[in-house]
Design an enzyme around this catalytic site. Structure first.
Site, PDB file in Angstrom:
ATOM      1  N   TYR A 101       0.850  -1.193   0.000  1.00 54.22           N
ATOM      2  CA  TYR A 101       0.000   0.000   0.000  1.00 54.22           C
ATOM      3  C   TYR A 101       0.880   1.234   0.000  1.00 54.22           C
ATOM      4  O   TYR A 101       1.841   1.315   0.773  1.00 54.22           O
ATOM      5  CB  TYR A 101      -0.888   0.004   1.251  1.00 54.22           C
ATOM      6  CG  TYR A 101      -1.673   1.287   1.415  1.00 54.22           C
ATOM      7  CD1 TYR A 101      -2.980   1.383   0.951  1.00 54.22           C
ATOM      8  CD2 TYR A 101      -1.093   2.410   2.003  1.00 54.22           C
ATOM      9  CE1 TYR A 101      -3.689   2.572   1.068  1.00 54.22           C
ATOM     10  CE2 TYR A 101      -1.797   3.603   2.122  1.00 54.22           C
ATOM     11  CZ  TYR A 101      -3.089   3.668   1.656  1.00 54.22           C
ATOM     12  OH  TYR A 101      -3.797   4.845   1.765  1.00 54.22           O
ATOM     13  N   GLU A 189      -3.492   7.399  -4.104  1.00 57.92           N
ATOM     14  CA  GLU A 189      -3.335   6.145  -3.363  1.00 57.92           C
ATOM     15  C   GLU A 189      -3.174   4.991  -4.334  1.00 57.92           C
ATOM     16  O   GLU A 189      -3.928   4.874  -5.289  1.00 57.92           O
ATOM     17  CB  GLU A 189      -4.581   5.927  -2.494  1.00 57.92           C
ATOM     18  CG  GLU A 189      -4.556   4.646  -1.693  1.00 57.92           C
ATOM     19  CD  GLU A 189      -5.893   4.417  -0.966  1.00 57.92           C
ATOM     20  OE1 GLU A 189      -5.975   4.778   0.215  1.00 57.92           O
ATOM     21  OE2 GLU A 189      -6.832   3.894  -1.599  1.00 57.92           O
TER      22      GLU A 189
END
Ligand code: GDP
Ligand code: MN
Length: 378
Positions: A101, A189
């Protein structure tokens, strides 16, 4: 505005971030053609502005171009988490070794960007933050001196990822941060950022939010084909906007309609005080006529999981009889099983009450009473 995945991908691509090859499509035939031009299996992804598409059935793997077209026929024009699917992204299927992530977010509390990296990707970062906070690593670039190489190195070392990931990860962090600045983003993101058996890192899914007021909008629009700007709005929000109504989505179960921002806010406060949880609220403003009230009611009740409706009207330029007429029209003879509590006071109150009474609703006169009733009955 929140961009759809394929739009965000165009920005990331421009920033030099490695992505699986792929293209967006609007028909099953286009999907077949794109899949035919890619090697191996493909992933067909519903382009809707919500997360968790995978679990909801909006991300499917196809073995052949015909299989991809078949999947496309099933997805197009259907709904995913309340959103109509009109576009699909078709990408080459990637063999995933590990899911990471990575994001840059504007942290309003800290008044600046924060880079977040976690070796636990693919799942909701909120979930990781809750269950394994020790697996989340952050760095705050100084707005004046910018992102320094030592900060990136430290972030990667702290996270303990394999050595062979260091180089590609370093490059992607640098590029993602400059994309964040260049496009005036409030969020970029990548989740998952996937490593492949060849130790490449690829951005398999991304989420990009742009500050609409930022001067970088020009840079964004130059890259996006025709920015639809529908990005972060849900179907219900778009419908409210079209009707010229202020609609806000919340987490609870009680639908709230009121006239005037102040009145709506105090309605939410009193409702919460009594233990009720607002599902949403809609401000119909001043002077709403029956037709607008009907639309407002339909909008608020179209949210899934509503347990009751609380209508709070303080008549001034808004006439209570118009409100009542609109509500009765909205309810019509459809069987609406949920409790509808109406607080009505002010201009033409008596006429309004009469209309509601004839329909079978007894309006209350105070906010307190109304909030009590909706909490007890829903
Ligand atoms: P989201 O559910 O809306 O966040 O959509 P994602 O694009 O993140 O897809 C969800 C999950 O599907 C990912 O975390 C991956 O595990 C899986 N996935 C997506 N693309 C691929 C791919 O090319 N190959 C493989 N093996 N899995 C994929
Ligand atoms: Mn994802």
């Amino acid at each position: 505005m929140r961009l759809l995945e394929y739009e965000g991908r165009l920005l990331l691509e421009d920033a030099g971030i490695p992505l699986p090859r792929g293209k967006v499509a609007e028909t099953a035939d286009e999907v077949r053609e794109i899949a035919g031009g890619l090697e191996g299996g493909t992933v067909v992804k519903a382009q809707v502005p919500v997360g968790g598409r995978g679990k909801a059935g909006g991300i499917k793997v196809a073995e052949s171009p015909d299989g991809a077209a078949e999947i496309a026929r099933g997805l197009l024009a259907s709904e995913l988490k309340g959103e109509l699917i009109s576009k699909l992204l078709v990408v080459e299927q990637v063999e995933i070794e590990t899911e990471y992530y990575l994001s840059v977010i504007l942290d309003r509390g800290r008044k600046g960007p924060v880079i977040i990296f976690s070796p636990e990707g693919g799942v909701d970062i909120e979930q990781v933050a809750e269950e394994k906070p020790e697996n989340i690593f952050e760095v705050e670039p100084d707005p004046l001196i910018g992102l320094q190489p030592f900060m990136i190195r430290e972030l990667i070392y702290k996270s303990g990822v394999r050595d062979d990931i260091f180089k590609p990860l370093y490059g992607i962090i640098e590029k993602l941060y400059s994309a964040y600045l260049r496009f005036g983003a409030t969020l970029v993101e990548i989740n998952p950022l996937a490593s492949t058996p060849g130790n490449d890192l690829l951005a398999l899914d991304s989420k990009v939010k742009i500050d609409d007021d930022s001067r970088s909008m020009e840079d964004v629009e130059a890259i996006l084909p025709e920015s639809e700007g529908t990005g972060d709005k849900t179907e219900i929000e778009r419908r409210a906007e079209k009707a010229g109504l202020q609609y806000v989505e919340l987490e609870g179960e009680v639908g709230v309609i009121g006239n005037g921002a102040g009145l709506v806010m105090s309605t939410l406060d009193v409702l919460s005080q009594k233990g009720g949880k607002p599902a949403n609220f809609l401000d119909i403003g001043g002077g709403a006529d029956a037709e607008l009230v009907k639309e407002a009611f339909d909008i608020v009740t179209s949210k899934e999981g509503i347990s009751g409706i609380f209508v709070n009207i303080f008549g001034g330029i808004t006439r209570c009889d118009e409100i009542a007429r609109g509500l009765v029209e909205a309810l019509g003879d459809r069987k609406f099983d949920l409790p509808v509590i109406v607080r009505l006071t002010g201009t033409n109150e008596d006429a309004g009450r009469k209309i509601l009474e004839d329909y079978g609703i007894n309006a209350v006169s105070t906010l307190d009473e109304g909030a009590d009733q909706i909490v007890k009955s829903s």
